[in-house]
Design a protein around this motif. Sequence first.
Motif, PDB file in Angstrom:
ATOM      1  N   SER A  62      -3.632   6.387   1.613  1.00 36.95           N
ATOM      2  CA  SER A  62      -2.704   7.484   1.367  1.00 36.95           C
ATOM      3  C   SER A  62      -2.533   8.276   2.653  1.00 36.95           C
ATOM      4  N   TRP A  93       0.820  -1.214   0.000  1.00 39.95           N
ATOM      5  CA  TRP A  93       0.000   0.000   0.000  1.00 39.95           C
ATOM      6  C   TRP A  93       0.853   1.262   0.000  1.00 39.95           C
ATOM      7  N   GLY A 107      -7.716  10.051   3.755  1.00 41.78           N
ATOM      8  CA  GLY A 107      -7.623   9.371   2.479  1.00 41.78           C
ATOM      9  C   GLY A 107      -7.314   7.893   2.655  1.00 41.78           C
ATOM     10  N   ALA A 165       0.630   6.925  -7.271  1.00 40.27           N
ATOM     11  CA  ALA A 165      -0.477   7.781  -7.687  1.00 40.27           C
ATOM     12  C   ALA A 165      -0.030   9.171  -8.122  1.00 40.27           C
ATOM     13  N   PHE A 166       1.105   9.632  -7.621  1.00 38.21           N
ATOM     14  CA  PHE A 166       1.510  11.018  -7.843  1.00 38.21           C
ATOM     15  C   PHE A 166       2.370  11.202  -9.093  1.00 38.21           C
ATOM     16  N   ARG A 211       1.888   1.577  -3.628  1.00 36.66           N
ATOM     17  CA  ARG A 211       0.747   1.980  -4.459  1.00 36.66           C
ATOM     18  C   ARG A 211       0.408   3.446  -4.226  1.00 36.66           C
ATOM     19  N   ALA A 212       0.446   3.869  -2.974  1.00 35.53           N
ATOM     20  CA  ALA A 212       0.199   5.280  -2.674  1.00 35.53           C
ATOM     21  C   ALA A 212       1.212   6.163  -3.389  1.00 35.53           C
ATOM     22  N   VAL A 254      -1.998   4.514   6.178  1.00 35.82           N
ATOM     23  CA  VAL A 254      -1.950   4.110   4.773  1.00 35.82           C
ATOM     24  C   VAL A 254      -2.533   2.719   4.581  1.00 35.82           C
ATOM     25  N   ALA A 285      -4.518  13.386  -0.021  1.00 36.05           N
ATOM     26  CA  ALA A 285      -3.408  12.553  -0.516  1.00 36.05           C
ATOM     27  C   ALA A 285      -2.287  13.474  -0.961  1.00 36.05           C
ATOM     28  N   GLN A 286      -1.135  13.415  -0.283  1.00 37.49           N
ATOM     29  CA  GLN A 286      -0.038  14.344  -0.540  1.00 37.49           C
ATOM     30  C   GLN A 286       1.246  13.573  -0.826  1.00 37.49           C
ATOM     31  N   ALA A 287       1.941  13.971  -1.907  1.00 35.87           N
ATOM     32  CA  ALA A 287       3.098  13.219  -2.391  1.00 35.87           C
ATOM     33  C   ALA A 287       4.205  13.123  -1.350  1.00 35.87           C
ATOM     34  N   VAL A 342       3.536  10.790   1.755  1.00 34.79           N
ATOM     35  CA  VAL A 342       3.719   9.370   1.452  1.00 34.79           C
ATOM     36  C   VAL A 342       5.197   9.052   1.229  1.00 34.79           C
TER      37      VAL A 342
END
Length: 691
Positions: free
Chosen positions: A649, A286, A646, A293-294, A289-290, A638, A674-676, A679
């Motif tokens: 995330s 996870w 989120g 996304a960015f 995967r999170a 997460v 959700a913040q890059a 994560v």
Amino acid sequence: MDEMRDLVVEQGGAEGVGFDGMLEREWMLTDGLGGYAMGTAGYAGTRRYHGLWVPSGTPPVGRVVVLNSVFETLVLVGGERVELGSAIFRGGHGERVVVPAGHEHLVRCAVEADEEAVRWQYAVESATGAAVQVVRRLRLVEGGAALSYAVSGGVQELRLRPMVTLRDFHHLMQEAYASVLAEGVAGGRLRLKGEGGVEATLGCAGARFEASVSWWHGFWYGVETRRGQDDAEDVWTPGEYVVAGADADGCVLTVGLGEGVGIGARPTDSVLGLRGAGAGDHVEGWLERAAGAFVVGRSVVLPGEEKKTRLATVLAGYPWFADWGRDAFIALPGLLLETGRLDAARDVLRTFASVVRDGLIPNRFDDRDPEGAIYNTVDGPLWFVHAALAYLEASGDRESWGSWLGQACVSVLGSYAKGTQADGHDGREGPKIYMDPADGLIVAGDAGSQLTWMDAACGGVVFTPRYGKAVEINALWVSGLRGVLAAGGRDVKAFEAIAEEAADAFERVFWSEELGYLFDHVTEQGAGGVDRSCRPNQLIACALERSPLSLEKRAAVVGVCRERLLTPVGMRTLPVDDPEYRGVYAGQQFERDGAYHRGTVWPWLIGPYVEGLLRACGMSAAAKAEGRAVLEPLVERVSTTRHAGGIGSLAEIYQGDPEGGAEDGVWLPRGCPAQAWSVAEVLRVWRICAG
């Protein structure tokens, strides 16, 4: 090994969170192009940015909320009608009204582990006692989105009503000025035309379409209310797709731009290419995967070329951020190097290197103009150098370093040494960035500018003025000089004397023997020109491998920050006993911006804290164990659905004061769900602690 599994939110039962709890948990799907789908586990939207499909018109920006929702009606055998969709409205006394009341039948929502999809399960008991089960499943596919249905029980008809907005994702639609049109096209599809000429196509194979154009007024978005924003809009619907009961199980509604998408469309190649997680460890899966996304694509014209090349870039956060330079390079080691995406890391560096201007990397690309860039950051270029050196170490890519990458790093450092200038605001002359010849340290900005990451300003008020010599800027400066010297290449010898002088000056200028930690910034030598606030920026000096800060002083800083700033969800930006501390992040933009860096908790800062701890303790096993213990509450957010925020995330920020008042209270997520860099930094130091 704990296999990666779905993240499930139950409404009822022993694990249930109730409908309110489902509304507080937000799922997200992304397409690798800047587009996304986002909403709540309770299905009803609570933000203007929520929608079942929000594509990027000019990737990775120009996002449009095309499909707000779909409301389903079951016509059961015997004629009973049951509604499954949900939306929130405000009653005459300000109370919440949910119409349709599909939430009454909602059992659970799950974000799937084995594919980019989210599903909702409904259970209906008819008036005759018959049990009906419905599963709605959303996934993003090439060119659009697909909603599929699994239906069991005595269903005579399934009626699907698409709720359409077709508007810029920052805006809200009102019937009084909106223009939405629908027309039939071949194959029973429906072409929609909306704001700014945006066109989309709806289709549902095997269904008949019954036109019944109408407006639903006053969809209420409660998160916008909390943020002091306009919070209601009108939503348009063209009618209903009607699916016979025999065909309801397995029917698919699709939506796409232009001519739309096919029923059998598969997930986008961009999504498949960026997802590193599969059927592996649950937590690691996870986290990876999170991270994926960015990472999206952006078209740029490389130096010496005429045609655009599509390269990777990093979106700072969902749903509203575009690609920001500072965020991209703080996040790059965790998002890309730790996940083995070295080609994407090189692309991100090249995307920004292609637009270096006077040694400056853009703070961000424009949210609407894909060609526009804003140069108003002092730390972004230094984080670029930091990320470039980390990439070189991880990849051994001497070819890129010897051509464009090393050249870009030398351009940044050389321009800072001789002096450069950021963009001005409202037509004013831009603030200067330069090296002080007296000590080799970097000076940046003025009283009206905000060039560091603590850049909140509103109504002409700069809430955290940090002009002069900022502590993390100069730690990054020394680290970058030393790193480029070690990497070698053309024109680097000139940095030797500067690096030595700046390193010698760092502790002399920033260390306070009285306080036992580093000043946050210095505007001039002497007691009146130093910021004595205990801030987490000093942790960056502790975390850098090539830092000018001694191990003894790193340990002292980490100890102070542990005692005064550390929370279970990151680092506070001021301690609670500071007169400037603001523990609540809510209200109008002025109030929110005033709290943004004056007490609000930032998860990304846990990265410098943990790495600083490890470096101060020589990467000992005990320090790694302590680091993992500090990270576990964030990792849990997460990899489980126990907390609001989120799903799968990490949020941009958390409120400084936990709900309930005590440190073991509820830490409320705020900002982007959700913040890059949140994560990325958790993933990065989690892996270091595991090593």
